[in-house]
Motif scaffolding. Sequence first.
Motif, PDB file in Angstrom:
ATOM      1  N   VAL A 228      -4.945  -3.651  -8.951  1.00 18.81           N
ATOM      2  CA  VAL A 228      -3.738  -3.071  -8.356  1.00 18.81           C
ATOM      3  C   VAL A 228      -3.677  -1.573  -8.642  1.00 18.81           C
ATOM      4  CG1 VAL A 228      -1.223  -3.130  -8.323  1.00 18.81           C
ATOM      5  CG2 VAL A 228      -2.509  -5.271  -8.520  1.00 18.81           C
ATOM      6  N   ILE A 229      -4.008  -1.179  -9.865  1.00 14.22           N
ATOM      7  CA  ILE A 229      -4.027   0.249 -10.191  1.00 14.22           C
ATOM      8  C   ILE A 229      -5.018   0.976  -9.278  1.00 14.22           C
ATOM      9  CG2 ILE A 229      -4.674   1.942 -11.957  1.00 14.22           C
ATOM     10  CD1 ILE A 229      -3.608  -0.015 -14.056  1.00 14.22           C
ATOM     11  N   ALA A 230      -6.190   0.388  -9.050  1.00 13.36           N
ATOM     12  CA  ALA A 230      -7.188   1.006  -8.171  1.00 13.36           C
ATOM     13  C   ALA A 230      -6.652   1.153  -6.746  1.00 13.36           C
ATOM     14  CB  ALA A 230      -8.473   0.187  -8.179  1.00 13.36           C
ATOM     15  N   ALA A 231      -5.938   0.148  -6.253  1.00 12.41           N
ATOM     16  CA  ALA A 231      -5.357   0.232  -4.905  1.00 12.41           C
ATOM     17  C   ALA A 231      -4.360   1.387  -4.822  1.00 12.41           C
ATOM     18  CB  ALA A 231      -4.680  -1.088  -4.554  1.00 12.41           C
ATOM     19  N   PHE A 232      -3.544   1.545  -5.856  1.00  6.55           N
ATOM     20  CA  PHE A 232      -2.586   2.657  -5.890  1.00  6.55           C
ATOM     21  C   PHE A 232      -3.327   3.987  -5.933  1.00  6.55           C
ATOM     22  CE2 PHE A 232      -0.186   5.703  -8.482  1.00  6.55           C
ATOM     23  CZ  PHE A 232       0.961   5.836  -7.719  1.00  6.55           C
ATOM     24  N   GLN A 233      -4.362   4.065  -6.763  1.00  8.49           N
ATOM     25  CA  GLN A 233      -5.122   5.315  -6.873  1.00  8.49           C
ATOM     26  C   GLN A 233      -5.824   5.659  -5.563  1.00  8.49           C
ATOM     27  OE1 GLN A 233      -7.502   4.069 -10.189  1.00  8.49           O
ATOM     28  NE2 GLN A 233      -6.224   5.099 -11.717  1.00  8.49           N
ATOM     29  N   MET A 234      -6.269   4.673  -4.793  1.00  6.65           N
ATOM     30  CA  MET A 234      -6.930   4.952  -3.516  1.00  6.65           C
ATOM     31  C   MET A 234      -5.991   5.625  -2.531  1.00  6.65           C
ATOM     32  SD  MET A 234      -9.774   2.092  -2.484  1.00  6.65           S
ATOM     33  CE  MET A 234      -8.787   0.619  -2.724  1.00  6.65           C
ATOM     34  N   ARG A 235      -4.686   5.476  -2.745  1.00  6.53           N
ATOM     35  CA  ARG A 235      -3.711   6.167  -1.896  1.00  6.53           C
ATOM     36  C   ARG A 235      -3.397   7.561  -2.416  1.00  6.53           C
ATOM     37  NH1 ARG A 235       0.885   2.614   0.949  1.00  6.53           N
ATOM     38  NH2 ARG A 235       1.754   4.695   1.097  1.00  6.53           N
ATOM     39  N   TYR A 236      -3.217   7.683  -3.722  1.00  2.00           N
ATOM     40  CA  TYR A 236      -2.624   8.905  -4.265  1.00  2.00           C
ATOM     41  C   TYR A 236      -3.536   9.715  -5.179  1.00  2.00           C
ATOM     42  CZ  TYR A 236       1.718   7.184  -2.314  1.00  2.00           C
ATOM     43  OH  TYR A 236       2.683   6.748  -1.443  1.00  2.00           O
ATOM     44  N   ARG A 237      -4.707   9.177  -5.558  1.00  2.00           N
ATOM     45  CA  ARG A 237      -5.671   9.964  -6.333  1.00  2.00           C
ATOM     46  C   ARG A 237      -7.070   9.534  -5.916  1.00  2.00           C
ATOM     47  NH1 ARG A 237      -6.233   9.492 -12.710  1.00  2.00           N
ATOM     48  NH2 ARG A 237      -7.610   7.798 -12.056  1.00  2.00           N
ATOM     49  N   GLN A 238      -7.461   9.979  -4.759  1.00  2.00           N
ATOM     50  CA  GLN A 238      -8.673   9.456  -4.148  1.00  2.00           C
ATOM     51  C   GLN A 238      -9.954   9.975  -4.789  1.00  2.00           C
ATOM     52  OE1 GLN A 238      -7.689  10.416  -0.004  1.00  2.00           O
ATOM     53  NE2 GLN A 238      -7.221   8.270   0.337  1.00  2.00           N
ATOM     54  N   GLN A 239      -9.859  11.006  -5.597  1.00  2.00           N
ATOM     55  CA  GLN A 239     -11.064  11.504  -6.252  1.00  2.00           C
ATOM     56  C   GLN A 239     -11.505  10.601  -7.394  1.00  2.00           C
ATOM     57  OE1 GLN A 239      -8.081  12.791  -6.490  1.00  2.00           O
ATOM     58  NE2 GLN A 239      -7.646  13.630  -8.531  1.00  2.00           N
ATOM     59  N   ARG A 240     -10.606   9.746  -7.904  1.00  2.00           N
ATOM     60  CA  ARG A 240     -10.984   8.782  -8.937  1.00  2.00           C
ATOM     61  C   ARG A 240     -10.084   7.556  -8.848  1.00  2.00           C
ATOM     62  NH1 ARG A 240      -9.970  11.320 -13.315  1.00  2.00           N
ATOM     63  NH2 ARG A 240      -8.738   9.959 -14.640  1.00  2.00           N
ATOM     64  N   TYR A 241     -10.671   6.459  -8.440  1.00  2.00           N
ATOM     65  CA  TYR A 241      -9.908   5.215  -8.257  1.00  2.00           C
ATOM     66  C   TYR A 241     -10.600   4.106  -9.051  1.00  2.00           C
ATOM     67  CZ  TYR A 241     -13.491   5.218  -4.629  1.00  2.00           C
ATOM     68  OH  TYR A 241     -14.680   5.327  -3.955  1.00  2.00           O
ATOM     69  N   ASP A 242     -10.725   4.353 -10.337  1.00  2.00           N
ATOM     70  CA  ASP A 242     -11.464   3.450 -11.214  1.00  2.00           C
ATOM     71  C   ASP A 242     -10.623   2.298 -11.760  1.00  2.00           C
ATOM     72  OD1 ASP A 242      -9.830   4.885 -12.899  1.00  2.00           O
ATOM     73  OD2 ASP A 242     -11.466   5.861 -14.008  1.00  2.00           O
ATOM     74  N   GLY A 243      -9.341   2.284 -11.441  1.00  2.21           N
ATOM     75  CA  GLY A 243      -8.473   1.207 -11.910  1.00  2.21           C
ATOM     76  C   GLY A 243      -8.049   1.338 -13.357  1.00  2.21           C
ATOM     77  N   GLN A 244      -8.383   2.468 -13.976  1.00  2.50           N
ATOM     78  CA  GLN A 244      -8.021   2.687 -15.370  1.00  2.50           C
ATOM     79  C   GLN A 244      -6.649   3.362 -15.455  1.00  2.50           C
ATOM     80  OE1 GLN A 244      -9.923   1.469 -17.947  1.00  2.50           O
ATOM     81  NE2 GLN A 244     -11.102   0.607 -16.238  1.00  2.50           N
ATOM     82  N   ALA A 245      -5.829   2.863 -16.346  1.00  2.00           N
ATOM     83  CA  ALA A 245      -4.517   3.471 -16.567  1.00  2.00           C
ATOM     84  C   ALA A 245      -4.696   4.784 -17.331  1.00  2.00           C
ATOM     85  CB  ALA A 245      -3.624   2.524 -17.351  1.00  2.00           C
TER      86      ALA A 245
END
Length: 262
Positions: A228-245
Amino acid sequence: MTRFLPLALFLLLLAGCSSGPHIDKRYVSANHDSREQFIVLHYTSTGFEQSVKLLTHGEVSAHYLIDRDPARIYQLVDENRRAWHAGESTWNGRTWLNSSSIGIEMINPGYRLNEDGQRVWYPYADAQIDELIVLLKDIMQRHGLGPDAVVGHSDIAPQRKVDPGPLFPWKRLADAGLIRWPDAASVERAQAVYANGLPDATWFQGELAKFGYDVPRTGLFDEQTRNVIAAFQMRYRQQRYDGQADAETAALLWVLNNSRRS
């Protein structure tokens, strides 16, 4: 000739009966809105001809298909009909979103794997996104939808889907006024705070749920939560979407959720 008149009258009466009940529509309630509450964005993972075949004669469907070269919008399912594009899905507490969403497929291969087994993503055509923005504005205006209505397939099904992928230009949708976007200065201030003390998994799970995601409440950074974190990052931080908090992800979540409350 007159002996055929009773039969003609009988057929006329029968036709009248088969036309359905007489409904008086003089009174209209003010308490209603559109059944369509969300717009779900997808990529097709294949080319135009195969996409048309799958979406018109396969087991899946979508309301719209947007080609890339030339950029053109095709309507495949009427908006008042349910299309089979979302599958098992949840957003903002609603489940099985086929019944409450409009699906838009975009011609895009998605990704390929390089020699190291890493995903190499394909970009979207600018003209294709131009057409998408025009279509979104029209749909949202007609259905009275706000900036939280547009989601990706990866948002509503983060455990099994990644489309429209990390190269989808969400910021262009924000610049067009179609989705919310976090204020950069507010994110920077919040990130400085969270850098001194990162929230725990329970906080992240709660904030992701407030944003709309279906996220487990385990209190752990388990695989499902990282997806879920990775999905959120793919929208708002596309340079790194590693799913890490991390502090930046926490800041983005906090700013977005608080902008929704204000």
